[in-house]
Every structure is written in C-alpha cells, then in structure tokens.
Design a protein around this motif. Structure first.
Motif, PDB file in Angstrom:
ATOM      1  N   SER A   2       0.846  -1.194   0.000  1.00 22.93           N
ATOM      2  CA  SER A   2       0.000   0.000   0.000  1.00 22.93           C
ATOM      3  C   SER A   2       0.879   1.241   0.000  1.00 22.93           C
ATOM      4  CB  SER A   2      -0.941   0.017   1.208  1.00 22.93           C
ATOM      5  OG  SER A   2      -0.217   0.208   2.403  1.00 22.93           O
ATOM      6  N   ILE A   3       0.312   2.283  -0.588  1.00 21.50           N
ATOM      7  CA  ILE A   3       0.906   3.612  -0.483  1.00 21.50           C
ATOM      8  C   ILE A   3      -0.092   4.443   0.289  1.00 21.50           C
ATOM      9  CG2 ILE A   3       1.594   5.677  -1.747  1.00 21.50           C
ATOM     10  CD1 ILE A   3       2.562   3.868  -3.996  1.00 21.50           C
ATOM     11  N   ARG A   4       0.387   5.079   1.335  1.00 20.00           N
ATOM     12  CA  ARG A   4      -0.500   5.845   2.206  1.00 20.00           C
ATOM     13  C   ARG A   4       0.241   7.044   2.760  1.00 20.00           C
ATOM     14  NH1 ARG A   4       1.511   4.981   7.062  1.00 20.00           N
ATOM     15  NH2 ARG A   4       2.481   2.997   7.573  1.00 20.00           N
ATOM     16  N   LEU A  53       4.298  10.504   1.592  1.00 17.71           N
ATOM     17  CA  LEU A  53       3.728   9.168   1.476  1.00 17.71           C
ATOM     18  C   LEU A  53       4.757   8.100   1.814  1.00 17.71           C
ATOM     19  CD1 LEU A  53       1.902   9.581  -1.970  1.00 17.71           C
ATOM     20  CD2 LEU A  53       0.986  10.026   0.320  1.00 17.71           C
ATOM     21  N   TYR A  55       5.542   3.784   1.292  1.00 16.29           N
ATOM     22  CA  TYR A  55       5.228   2.526   0.628  1.00 16.29           C
ATOM     23  C   TYR A  55       5.414   1.448   1.676  1.00 16.29           C
ATOM     24  CZ  TYR A  55       5.473  -1.458  -2.540  1.00 16.29           C
ATOM     25  OH  TYR A  55       5.249  -2.648  -3.179  1.00 16.29           O
ATOM     26  N   GLN A  98       5.931   4.365  -8.437  1.00 16.18           N
ATOM     27  CA  GLN A  98       4.594   4.395  -7.831  1.00 16.18           C
ATOM     28  C   GLN A  98       4.450   5.561  -6.865  1.00 16.18           C
ATOM     29  OE1 GLN A  98       3.121   0.517  -6.367  1.00 16.18           O
ATOM     30  NE2 GLN A  98       4.853  -0.392  -7.482  1.00 16.18           N
ATOM     31  N   GLN A 102       1.934   8.957  -7.393  1.00 18.48           N
ATOM     32  CA  GLN A 102       0.977   9.417  -6.377  1.00 18.48           C
ATOM     33  C   GLN A 102       1.241  10.874  -5.981  1.00 18.48           C
ATOM     34  OE1 GLN A 102      -1.602   7.772  -4.681  1.00 18.48           O
ATOM     35  NE2 GLN A 102      -1.429   6.051  -6.090  1.00 18.48           N
ATOM     36  N   ILE A 106      -1.133  14.241  -6.660  1.00 19.17           N
ATOM     37  CA  ILE A 106      -1.584  15.123  -5.577  1.00 19.17           C
ATOM     38  C   ILE A 106      -1.169  16.560  -5.871  1.00 19.17           C
ATOM     39  CG2 ILE A 106      -1.255  15.706  -3.140  1.00 19.17           C
ATOM     40  CD1 ILE A 106      -0.947  12.605  -2.670  1.00 19.17           C
TER      41      ILE A 106
END
Length: 175
Positions: A2-4, A53, A55, A98, A102, A106
C-alpha cells in the motif's frame, strides 16, 4: 502493498532508511542523521501543506517520498520540490515510480505547475530515474557539496505538471 500518508508512527522506519544515505553516501548532503524529534518536526512541517507518502509491504515501510516548497517567496508558490528514499530491498522494483505517480497526482490536484528534483552527482541512478519519468535537466552547480572527502555537483531537474497560465488561487493544501 500500500501507499498511504506517512504518520509519526512511521518515523523510525523512515529514519532507518534515510540513515544509510546520510552515513554511507553523498546522496544526502547532511553529515549527521537527524534525531527522531527533528525528523518528526520535518514530517509535521511538510505535511501541513504538502504530501508525504510511505510505501508499505507486509507491515514494513520500504520507502517514502515527499514534496515541499521549492522556493520561499510567494510568487514561487506554484512550484514544489520532490524527494524519495527507498530501502535497498525496494530498489529497482518500480516502487519509486509508484510513489512519484501518487505525489505528482496530488501536486497536480493542488495546482502545482512545476516540480523540481535536486540530486547530487553522487546519485547517477536517481538522475536516470528522473529522466525516465520526464524530468529534464535545468541547472548544474559544480563542486558545491563536500562529503566523504570529495566534492560533488548538485543537479536540478524539473517536470511540468500543469499548464502555465494565470492561476485562479494559490495551490491548496493537500489534505
């Protein structure tokens, strides 16, 4: 996987990744790894307006990327600077791509027009990475950083994210 959004709980993992760049390379021009408190303060400052972010894979943070102000004065507000650091096990797996996708998305939504990457000449893989993502060389400052007994250049690369033209408002915070 996940990327958050990065949180303060991620600071030890991110600091562990960054520490190797500070101690063992001239990729970062810092001489000493920031303390946990300093790194946490950086995270808070950046995320007030810009994305940061991580990963994460199987519960472990393998990399992070963030954006911040490229320049201080108000007229520069439509620009940002981007950085990315990956654990060695995460390199050459598309994770940096990735994270950048993202962050750049943004930044576009925020209204940022150009994004800059500042890379030392000690980091040829990063220069190639940025070129592959459409960044172009903008400036080179020769022999401006001294680390581990050698002088290094600093390269500025840029990428146009949004068309130029009169913006309607300052870029909006990312959250």
């Amino acid at each position: 996987m996940s990327i958050r959004a990065a949180t303060e709980a991620d600071v030890p993992a991110m600091l562990s990744i960054y520490d190797k760049f500070v101690r063992d390379t001239a990729v970062s021009f810092e001489y000493e790894t920031p303390s946990r408190e300093e790194f946490t303060a950086r995270l808070r400052t950046h995320t007030a307006l810009y994305p940061w972010l991580v990963y994460e894979e199987n519960g472990a943070v393998l990399g992070y990327a963030y954006a911040g102000r490229a320049f201080e004065r108000a007229a520069y507000a439509w620009n940002a600077e981007i950085s990315c650091y990956l654990a060695e096990s995460a390199r050459r797996r598309g994770i940096g791509r990735q994270l950048y996708a993202q962050i750049e998305g943004i930044l576009r939504n925020m209204g940022v027009r150009k994004v800059f990457a500042v890379v030392t000449s000690a980091n040829a893989p990063s220069v190639a990475f940025h070129h592959a993502l459409g960044y172009r060389d903008t400036a080179r400052f020769s022999d401006v950083g001294f680390k581990h007994g050698a002088w290094y250049d600093v390269l500025w690369l840029e990428k146009q994210l949004c068309p130029l033209g009169a913006p309607e408002a300052f870029p909006a915070p990312w959250k």
